[in-house]
Design a protein around this motif. Structure first.
Motif, PDB file in Angstrom:
ATOM      1  N   VAL A 282      13.544 -70.395  19.295  1.00 23.02           N
ATOM      2  CA  VAL A 282      13.384 -71.041  18.143  1.00 23.02           C
ATOM      3  C   VAL A 282      13.811 -72.638  18.435  1.00 23.02           C
ATOM      4  O   VAL A 282      14.966 -72.534  19.001  1.00 23.02           O
ATOM      5  N   HIS A 283      12.842 -73.510  18.346  1.00 25.75           N
ATOM      6  CA  HIS A 283      12.990 -74.680  18.612  1.00 25.75           C
ATOM      7  C   HIS A 283      13.508 -74.953  20.191  1.00 25.75           C
ATOM      8  O   HIS A 283      14.437 -75.676  20.324  1.00 25.75           O
ATOM      9  N   ARG A 284      12.858 -74.035  21.064  1.00 22.66           N
ATOM     10  CA  ARG A 284      13.077 -73.946  22.530  1.00 22.66           C
ATOM     11  C   ARG A 284      14.617 -73.385  22.780  1.00 22.66           C
ATOM     12  O   ARG A 284      14.832 -73.230  24.208  1.00 22.66           O
ATOM     13  N   ALA A 285      15.245 -73.116  21.730  1.00 23.21           N
ATOM     14  CA  ALA A 285      16.448 -72.447  22.287  1.00 23.21           C
ATOM     15  C   ALA A 285      16.465 -70.744  22.128  1.00 23.21           C
ATOM     16  O   ALA A 285      15.612 -70.283  21.000  1.00 23.21           O
ATOM     17  N   THR A 286      17.083 -70.196  22.937  1.00 19.13           N
ATOM     18  CA  THR A 286      17.106 -68.590  23.025  1.00 19.13           C
ATOM     19  C   THR A 286      18.609 -68.216  22.648  1.00 19.13           C
ATOM     20  O   THR A 286      19.519 -68.991  22.741  1.00 19.13           O
ATOM     21  N   LEU A 287      18.521 -67.023  22.378  1.00 20.12           N
ATOM     22  CA  LEU A 287      19.905 -66.275  22.421  1.00 20.12           C
ATOM     23  C   LEU A 287      20.891 -66.710  23.666  1.00 20.12           C
ATOM     24  O   LEU A 287      22.048 -67.247  23.608  1.00 20.12           O
ATOM     25  N   ASN A 288      20.476 -66.747  24.746  1.00 20.33           N
ATOM     26  CA  ASN A 288      21.075 -67.157  26.206  1.00 20.33           C
ATOM     27  C   ASN A 288      21.522 -68.631  26.111  1.00 20.33           C
ATOM     28  O   ASN A 288      22.563 -68.943  26.376  1.00 20.33           O
ATOM     29  N   THR A 289      20.492 -69.431  25.907  1.00 23.43           N
ATOM     30  CA  THR A 289      20.965 -70.711  25.783  1.00 23.43           C
ATOM     31  C   THR A 289      21.745 -71.307  24.638  1.00 23.43           C
ATOM     32  O   THR A 289      22.822 -72.233  24.687  1.00 23.43           O
TER      33      THR A 289
ATOM     34  N   SER B 142      23.590 -69.844  10.943  1.00 27.92           N
ATOM     35  CA  SER B 142      22.404 -69.957  10.279  1.00 27.92           C
ATOM     36  C   SER B 142      21.464 -70.017  11.407  1.00 27.92           C
ATOM     37  O   SER B 142      20.371 -69.223  11.417  1.00 27.92           O
ATOM     38  N   PHE B 143      21.544 -70.764  12.626  1.00 30.80           N
ATOM     39  CA  PHE B 143      20.449 -70.731  13.602  1.00 30.80           C
ATOM     40  C   PHE B 143      20.616 -69.292  14.456  1.00 30.80           C
ATOM     41  O   PHE B 143      19.519 -68.921  14.816  1.00 30.80           O
ATOM     42  N   LEU B 144      21.770 -68.789  14.625  1.00 30.55           N
ATOM     43  CA  LEU B 144      21.749 -67.649  15.285  1.00 30.55           C
ATOM     44  C   LEU B 144      21.026 -66.539  14.409  1.00 30.55           C
ATOM     45  O   LEU B 144      20.283 -65.765  14.899  1.00 30.55           O
TER      46      LEU B 144
END
Length: 298
Positions: free
Chosen positions: A163-170, A201-203
């Motif tokens: 989401v918006h270039r972010a992953t769980l990892n990052t 919320s983002f998670l």
């Protein structure tokens, strides 16, 4: 042997993205791991628990030929994920593992956030730790952990849609409050899986984006099921199913005092290596019947 090595390397790098699952062990993953155990471990699968995967950088088969090397996403790690966790989450396979794919390996207990990066001209010294004048004993334990955190018991495949270039990892690695602490991530993931109003919320967005991967883990016992499928039982309280606070988020650049920082390092280095070893033994126990006997020195 050269033809086999080349064909396997090309498989890992060039296989198209195909969502599939199978109860039978992936033959390519099985072949690669058997070859690794024979060549690098002299047939002793138990030695995998202590093997530093960082040493595979540049290896034409077990490393990351044709792409940037990362220990938790190297070909050997991918093969192990595919053998152990193909039934853990929908569609997890060699073809769906890697950067930009639905799943990617992640490092559970990190190093750099708390201890810093190696100092180039000072072997065995780490920038974050050195800022706080550690003892020689603490330096030695940090150096030992620098190898241990690159072992297979510290790697896990996670859903990787962004989401918006972010992953769980990052996201877990850069969150200013979680500071890449895996117990805290599990605490937050539990809230997101429960649709709890207090969830980050983002998670929660990332969990929704990876809804297919997380579909079996919604509800009160979801995190416990998630942990069991990924050999992470030691991270949860078996009585309650809640994440255990093995250590608290901490960073070398965010500690209130030298004493607080060194206390956090002491706790971490007393806890994380044991968690990694216990999980590695559990993984190896499950891998053994898949591999069967392996002769050394192929």
């Amino acid at each position: 042997m050269k033809k086999l090595t080349l064909s396997l390397a090309l498989f890992f790098f060039c296989t198209p993205l195909i969502l599939s699952s199978s109860a039978a062990p992936d033959p390519e993953a099985l072949r690669l791991l058997r070859q690794f155990v024979a060549e690098e471990l002299n047939g002793n699968l138990q030695a995998l628990a202590d093997y530093d995967l960082a040493t595979l950088e540049g290896h034409p088969l077990y490393g990351a030929p044709g792409r940037t090397f990362d220990t938790d996403d190297c070909n050997l790690a991918r093969a192990i994920y595919a053998l152990l966790y193909t039934d853990a989450m929908p569609g997890l396979s060699l073809a769906t593992l890697g950067t930009g794919r639905p799943y990617r390996g992640d490092t559970m207990n990190s190093f750099h956030t708390l201890l810093g990066r190696p100092i180039a001209d000072q072997p065995g010294r780490f920038a974050g730790l050195e800022r706080h004048q550690p003892s020689d004993d603490l330096r030695a334990r940090a150096l030992k952990f620098h190898s241990a955190y690159h072992t297979i018991g510290n790697f896990v495949p996670l859903p990787n849609r962004s989401v918006h270039r972010a992953t769980l990892n990052t996201y877990r690695g850069t969150h200013p409050a979680w500071l890449d602490a895996f117990p805290e991530f599990l605490t937050q993931l539990r809230l997101a899986l429960l649709n709890d109003p207090q969830a980050d919320s983002f998670l929660a967005e990332l969990v929704t984006e990876n809804a297919n991967a997380f579909s079996a883990f919604r509800g009160p016992n979801g995190l416990a099921k998630f942990a069991e499928r990924l050999d992470m039982q030691d991270y949860l309280d078996p009585r309650t199913g809640l994440p255990l606070p093995h250590y608290s988020p901490a960073a070398h650049f965010k500690s209130p005092s030298r004493d607080a920082y060194l206390a956090a390092v002491e706790t971490y280095l007393a806890t994380a290596p044991d968690l990694i070893q216990r999980r590695a033994r559990r993984m190896i126990t499950r891998l053994q019947p898949l591999l069967g006997p392996v002769a050394g020195g192929l």
